[in-house]
Design an enzyme around this catalytic site. Sequence first.
Site, mmCIF file in Angstrom:
data_model
loop_
_atom_site.group_PDB
_atom_site.id
_atom_site.type_symbol
_atom_site.label_atom_id
_atom_site.label_comp_id
_atom_site.label_asym_id
_atom_site.label_seq_id
_atom_site.Cartn_x
_atom_site.Cartn_y
_atom_site.Cartn_z
ATOM 1 N N GLU A 67 0.831 -1.208 0.000
ATOM 2 C CA GLU A 67 0.000 0.000 0.000
ATOM 3 C C GLU A 67 0.855 1.243 0.000
ATOM 4 O OE1 GLU A 67 0.881 1.501 2.944
ATOM 5 O OE2 GLU A 67 1.887 -0.426 3.299
ATOM 6 N N GLU B 44 4.423 -0.406 1.043
ATOM 7 C CA GLU B 44 4.391 -0.543 -0.425
ATOM 8 C C GLU B 44 4.311 -2.004 -0.883
ATOM 9 O OE1 GLU B 44 7.820 1.327 -2.196
ATOM 10 O OE2 GLU B 44 7.383 3.294 -1.326
#
Lengths: 353, 353
Positions: A175, A318
């Site tokens: 994310e 991420e």
Amino acid sequence: MDMIGKTAGRIGQPSQDLYRIAQKRLDNLTKPPGSLGRLEEFARRLVAIAGNERPALDRKVIFTFAGDHGIVDEGVSAYPREVTPQMVFNFLRGGAGINVLARHAGSEVVVVDIGVDYDFGELEGLVNRKVVRGTRNFAKGPAMTRGEAAQCVESGIALAEDYAKRGYRMFGTGEMGIGNTTPSSAIAAVLTGKSVAEVTGKGTGISDETLKRKVAVIDAAIRLNRPDPQDALDVLSKVGGAEIGGIAGVVLGAASNRIPVVIDGFISTAGALIAYRIEPKTADYMFAAHNSVEKGHRAMLDAMGLDPILDLDLRLGEGTGAALAMLMIEAGLKIYGEMATFGEAGVSDEIVN
Amino acid sequence: MDMIGKTAGRIGQPSQDLYRIAQKRLDNLTKPPGSLGRLEEFARRLVAIAGNERPALDRKVIFTFAGDHGIVDEGVSAYPREVTPQMVFNFLRGGAGINVLARHAGSEVVVVDIGVDYDFGELEGLVNRKVVRGTRNFAKGPAMTRGEAAQCVESGIALAEDYAKRGYRMFGTGEMGIGNTTPSSAIAAVLTGKSVAEVTGKGTGISDETLKRKVAVIDAAIRLNRPDPQDALDVLSKVGGAEIGGIAGVVLGAASNRIPVVIDGFISTAGALIAYRIEPKTADYMFAAHNSVEKGHRAMLDAMGLDPILDLDLRLGEGTGAALAMLMIEAGLKIYGEMATFGEAGVSDEIVN
């Protein structure tokens, strides 16, 4: 909710028979029994999850969901919200941490705009599943409506279904969203029963003073919104985030397709915990990538019975930890598939003491 | 001893300037400062070790030294000594754990007979550096003469020199030798000052009763041989093993050529500790691959100030942990070399809180 309920209802248990078959083969490989430790655990689980004595892991993909958060108006983050779309552009150009580490791990990265407060228009390589243009500030009311929260989860499920059909055999979650440790801490507090202070950390690097404000903001927001800990979708909608919902959906979709899913760090684990509270069998398909520096991560892992694979002081998100962990999980499967047995190698398996 | 002394004398410190230059670049990459944790540490260290702002890691090799141990006559091991040559054949056919994991990590494996009690003759792929046909039973006298011990270390140095000249830029250590946790525990006890019971574990899987015997055998052997803790070569010769000496040599040769060396598990760490006591600067070139299940590993790592990279309950040896850790170390260097900077990516590095 129908798609979510149907997906959850399709999730079965990994094959206990194949778990035993895999164990037998592992014990017959040219090494003392159990001496490859967690690599053997990964192999057993992958075999049982796939329901196939010789699973392949040839195609892997990490879903990196991006979303913004109204709660940043409360001054809880170290970076300005413009960084979310800036980092999306960075992902698409291949210059971010997740791009480098996914290449290293032989995984693709799919970047999904599920809630960024920026109009990307049509953009090569960006998957548009925008549900909200940033969540609302949950210090003042629910972050999303129940319908929006469900739509985020459904988007994740649909992506998982799509990539399962296309032959991908391992998923990872990731994310990007300035401010997203705040909803993750709120979810952790509501769903684990720990105090907000126990599960709230410094995110990308806020000061002690900002941390105090962050805890107070989350505490007040939970009192205001009264999320129901028995209703994960209610928690997601009131104090969650769009990318967290997308991750929950990927986990549900992975489990319903018997695909292992590697959960990245703190925020991804909040998404996984939402999925777990919708259907606890999802935990059988999860691999916890690493032990995040972020306080509160361990409480969520414990709530699902997950033991993180790596402990490298990561706190980037991420999907970077997921990419690294994939290399270890795949090592387990290669051991299982490529090592010689005692018989093949003519090595004595007699134990003399 | 002359070659050992000369090699040790050539070992310098990694460049402090390059350490700072690397840190500056890392802080300028599109991520919060420090958020890639130990990957950033690996990158900084690799840059400083190489003495080059942009080091490449294109060629990697793991040296797997094989040797036998007279001490197995005391009944301290779970497997018969025939397994040592059998596993050497397995290595050469590519069917062992180290073969699988080195392939996974993109590393070559060099199998070295430094002390196996078996006549392999000329064998394709096996590097013959045999110093002894198994060590002598150190319950009854020194395992090796001082000259033999020195020859083992020199063989390791020569291999390191050779592979450095051929352009290899990362080394790993590994070993195979039935019974070799016993000399490793003896070395750990003598060089760390811990009691034998504190640093002696179950190796490949002996019973509680055999463990008790193993501790008693080592205790008695140390009293008999009186190795001098101030003289690492004396310790290696009296209670060590040929493969442990080879590993010590690789570490010295790596450090003197400014090449990082990944230390596998318990036995490799005993070899690294011998090298460290010959020249403490070697520690600057070491990466501790993992935290072995074997009791006593941590005491040796602590003595050198090393923090293991992985913790996957491994206890196989061969270099398997080193292969896996190489993947993490290389990830650090890729982050350093391939990520975009804030400027390149147009991402704000303003910290607002």
